[in-house]
Design an enzyme around this catalytic site. Structure first.
Site, PDB file in Angstrom:
ATOM      1  N   ILE A 195       0.829  -1.216   0.000  1.00  8.35           N
ATOM      2  CA  ILE A 195       0.000   0.000   0.000  1.00  8.35           C
ATOM      3  C   ILE A 195       0.859   1.260   0.000  1.00  8.35           C
ATOM      4  O   ILE A 195       0.380   2.324  -0.363  1.00  8.35           O
ATOM      5  CB  ILE A 195      -0.972   0.031   1.199  1.00  8.35           C
ATOM      6  CG1 ILE A 195      -0.208   0.043   2.526  1.00  8.35           C
ATOM      7  CG2 ILE A 195      -1.961  -1.119   1.134  1.00  8.35           C
ATOM      8  CD1 ILE A 195      -1.093   0.420   3.712  1.00  8.35           C
ATOM      9  N   ASP A 196       2.142   1.142   0.404  1.00  3.42           N
ATOM     10  CA  ASP A 196       2.961   2.347   0.595  1.00  3.42           C
ATOM     11  C   ASP A 196       3.363   3.041  -0.714  1.00  3.42           C
ATOM     12  O   ASP A 196       3.778   4.195  -0.691  1.00  3.42           O
ATOM     13  CB  ASP A 196       4.249   1.992   1.365  1.00  3.42           C
ATOM     14  CG  ASP A 196       3.964   1.593   2.796  1.00  3.42           C
ATOM     15  OD1 ASP A 196       2.789   1.605   3.201  1.00  3.42           O
ATOM     16  OD2 ASP A 196       4.919   1.262   3.519  1.00  3.42           O
ATOM     17  N   MET A 253      -0.961   5.119   7.223  1.00  2.98           N
ATOM     18  CA  MET A 253       0.230   4.264   7.130  1.00  2.98           C
ATOM     19  C   MET A 253       1.235   4.802   6.108  1.00  2.98           C
ATOM     20  O   MET A 253       0.875   5.609   5.247  1.00  2.98           O
ATOM     21  CB  MET A 253      -0.177   2.849   6.760  1.00  2.98           C
ATOM     22  CG  MET A 253      -0.431   1.988   7.967  1.00  2.98           C
ATOM     23  SD  MET A 253      -0.549   0.261   7.486  1.00  2.98           S
ATOM     24  CE  MET A 253      -0.505  -0.494   9.099  1.00  2.98           C
ATOM     25  N   ARG A 298     -14.197  21.208  14.708  1.00  5.98           N
ATOM     26  CA  ARG A 298     -12.949  20.661  15.248  1.00  5.98           C
ATOM     27  C   ARG A 298     -11.858  20.565  14.174  1.00  5.98           C
ATOM     28  O   ARG A 298     -12.166  20.465  12.985  1.00  5.98           O
ATOM     29  CB  ARG A 298     -13.186  19.249  15.791  1.00  5.98           C
ATOM     30  CG  ARG A 298     -13.838  19.264  17.134  1.00  5.98           C
ATOM     31  CD  ARG A 298     -14.137  17.864  17.615  1.00  5.98           C
ATOM     32  NE  ARG A 298     -14.649  17.928  18.978  1.00  5.98           N
ATOM     33  CZ  ARG A 298     -15.379  16.990  19.552  1.00  5.98           C
ATOM     34  NH1 ARG A 298     -15.695  15.899  18.894  1.00  5.98           N
ATOM     35  NH2 ARG A 298     -15.801  17.133  20.793  1.00  5.98           N
ATOM     36  N   ARG A 326      -5.053  -0.901   5.467  1.00  2.33           N
ATOM     37  CA  ARG A 326      -4.491  -2.022   4.702  1.00  2.33           C
ATOM     38  C   ARG A 326      -5.533  -3.083   4.361  1.00  2.33           C
ATOM     39  O   ARG A 326      -5.284  -3.961   3.533  1.00  2.33           O
ATOM     40  CB  ARG A 326      -3.344  -2.632   5.506  1.00  2.33           C
ATOM     41  CG  ARG A 326      -2.195  -3.061   4.631  1.00  2.33           C
ATOM     42  CD  ARG A 326      -0.934  -3.234   5.391  1.00  2.33           C
ATOM     43  NE  ARG A 326      -0.954  -4.397   6.251  1.00  2.33           N
ATOM     44  CZ  ARG A 326       0.028  -4.703   7.105  1.00  2.33           C
ATOM     45  NH1 ARG A 326       1.086  -3.910   7.197  1.00  2.33           N
ATOM     46  NH2 ARG A 326      -0.045  -5.761   7.858  1.00  2.33           N
ATOM     47  N   ALA A 362      -7.666  18.047   2.347  1.00  3.83           N
ATOM     48  CA  ALA A 362      -7.058  18.416   3.633  1.00  3.83           C
ATOM     49  C   ALA A 362      -6.544  19.855   3.580  1.00  3.83           C
ATOM     50  O   ALA A 362      -6.339  20.424   2.503  1.00  3.83           O
ATOM     51  CB  ALA A 362      -5.916  17.458   3.954  1.00  3.83           C
TER      52      ALA A 362
HETATM   53  O1  F6P Z   1       2.956  -2.870   4.371  1.00  8.55           O
HETATM   54  C1  F6P Z   1       3.492  -1.660   4.628  1.00  8.55           C
HETATM   55  C2  F6P Z   1       3.024  -1.214   5.968  1.00  8.55           C
HETATM   56  O2  F6P Z   1       1.624  -1.218   5.994  1.00  8.55           O
HETATM   57  C3  F6P Z   1       3.562   0.136   6.399  1.00  8.55           C
HETATM   58  O3  F6P Z   1       2.836   1.212   5.891  1.00  8.55           O
HETATM   59  C4  F6P Z   1       3.503   0.025   7.887  1.00  8.55           C
HETATM   60  O4  F6P Z   1       4.426   0.867   8.507  1.00  8.55           O
HETATM   61  C5  F6P Z   1       3.848  -1.411   8.126  1.00  8.55           C
HETATM   62  O5  F6P Z   1       3.467  -2.102   6.963  1.00  8.55           O
HETATM   63  C6  F6P Z   1       3.183  -2.013   9.334  1.00  8.55           C
HETATM   64  O6  F6P Z   1       3.631  -3.321   9.475  1.00  8.55           O
HETATM   65  P1  F6P Z   1       3.040  -4.347  10.502  1.00  8.55           P
HETATM   66  O7  F6P Z   1       1.687  -4.750  10.005  1.00  8.55           O
HETATM   67  O8  F6P Z   1       4.005  -5.466  10.487  1.00  8.55           O
HETATM   68  O9  F6P Z   1       2.925  -3.627  11.799  1.00  8.55           O
END
Ligand code: F6P
Length: 372
Positions: free
Chosen positions: A147-148, A190, A183, A285, A207
């Protein structure tokens, strides 16, 4: 040996952080391979499953006329709409050493059960694929899924579009309640090493400001920019009903601490205005993949099967990647050496890539517009 006489299966595994659309890729790989008379085996639990030999057939053979035909298992059809990964995933730290990879390498010999392996995942998973490709005898092919949006040589990865849709939907909902109470909300999304979700999400959600690691701001400047966005939004001249600030996970100051510091600086200057923090976390995610993620997954899956069957190894299929990739039958999909993908990914994260520079420049232009 042609595809129908070689009874070895193509293996597929999902690894690292799951991404919506991974299942759609598994479905595509299974159906395309079956249509070419090739069996598919799912590896359960990413590289951990590959080490342990946790394999699950995704196709079976049926008698048809004088011969037999490879068909996908019945549940394969239902996969495309599911988030997560039905094969399970893992972050397998033992894969960082050759010793740790050894049990997996043994399974990928020319006379083993697999004629190739398709790895669906992000940068850690693709690094594992690259290491394997140099050590085993069958083709290893990667598909970007994270997703990043930090995988090199691919304009998007499986999961990015769905994650952005989730972020936008969540921000819309937060804004409903924010407006009701006048607010300001700081919403964290993420993106550990890459602020793309915050950047693109901020524009789409309307935003007032956005914070991401690539801005390189120190704590003082981060707090000051949030304070400024809130003062400006709720000023008499603007009289907004809500202020929304998107923050990438990679900005090291925790959301609640940031809000506390901003509140201290605001003091009683904005009577009746509250500042709240929401961390979307893993919500971003999950969920059913969007059309775009299913479509990308399907097309990358198709090209990945063709790549394995052609015997090409140590490559990733990129979606609308940069010039210089090797063309496939799909104009949006090209093949890139995994070594190049990994060095480009590292440059995306450390900021030296043209991709990151373009993203940051675009956001600098957009920033002046966001808060209006
Ligand atoms: O898959 C990438 C990611 O979702 C990042 O954005 C996030 O920092 C990381 O994985 C989180 O990983 P985990 O699910 O292992 O905590």
């Amino acid at each position: 040996m042609d595809a129908t006489h070689d009874r070895r299966a193509i293996g597929v595994l999902t690894s690292g952080g799951d991404a919506p659309g991974m299942n759609a890729a598994i479905r595509a790989i299974t159906k395309v391979a079956a249509s070419r008379g090739v069996d598919v085996v799912g590896v359960l639990g990413g590289y951990t499953g590959l080490r342990e030999g946790a394999l699950r057939p995704l196709t079976h053979r049926v008698r048809e006329g004088d011969g037999e035909r490879v068909v996908p298992d019945a549940e394969i059809d239902a996969l495309a709409s599911l988030g997560g990964t039905v094969l399970g995933s893992a972050r397998e730290l033992r894969f960082h050493t050759r010793e740790g990879r050894a049990p997996a390498i043994a399974r990928l010999s020319a006379d083993g059960p697999l004629r190739g392996l398709i790895v669906i995942g992000g940068n850690g998973s693709l690094a594992g694929a690259h290491a394997l490709a140099g050590e085993c005898e069958v083709p290893i092919v990667g598909i970007p899924a994270s997703i990043d949006n930090d995988v090199g040589c691919s304009a998007s990865a499986i999961g990015v579009d769905t994650a952005l849709n989730t972020i936008v939907a969540a921000c819309d909902k937060i804004c409903d309640t924010a407006r009701a109470h006048r607010r300001a909300f700081v919403v964290e999304v993420m993106g550990r090493d890459c602020g793309y979700l915050a950047m693109a999400g901020a524009i789409a959600a309307g935003a007032d400001a956005v914070l991401f690691r690539e801005q390189g701001r120190d704590e003082e400047s981060i707090v000051a920019s949030v304070e400024h966005a809130i003062r400006r939004g709720f000023s008499q001249a603007r009289a907004k009903q809500r202020v929304l600030i998107l923050k990438a996970e990679g900005v090291s100051i925790p959301c609640t601490k940031l809000v506390r510091m901003v509140e201290e600086r605001l003091g009683n200057d904005l009577p009746g205005v509250d500042v709240r923090a929401t961390v979307l976390g893993h919500l971003v995610r999950g969920g059913n993949p969007s059309f775009q993620d299913r479509m990308i997954a399907g097309r990358l899956g198709l090209a990945a099967v063709a790549t394995v069957l052609a015997g090409t190894t140590d490559v990733m299929l990129g979606w609308q990647g940069p010039k210089g990739g090797e063309a496939t039958d799909d104009p949006a999909v090209s093949r890139y050496p995994l070594s190049l993908v990994l060095s480009e990914s590292a440059a995306i994260v450390d900021g030296s890539s043209a991709v990151t520079r373009r993203r940051v420049q675009l956001m600098e232009q957009v920033e002046g517009v966001l808060g209006l």
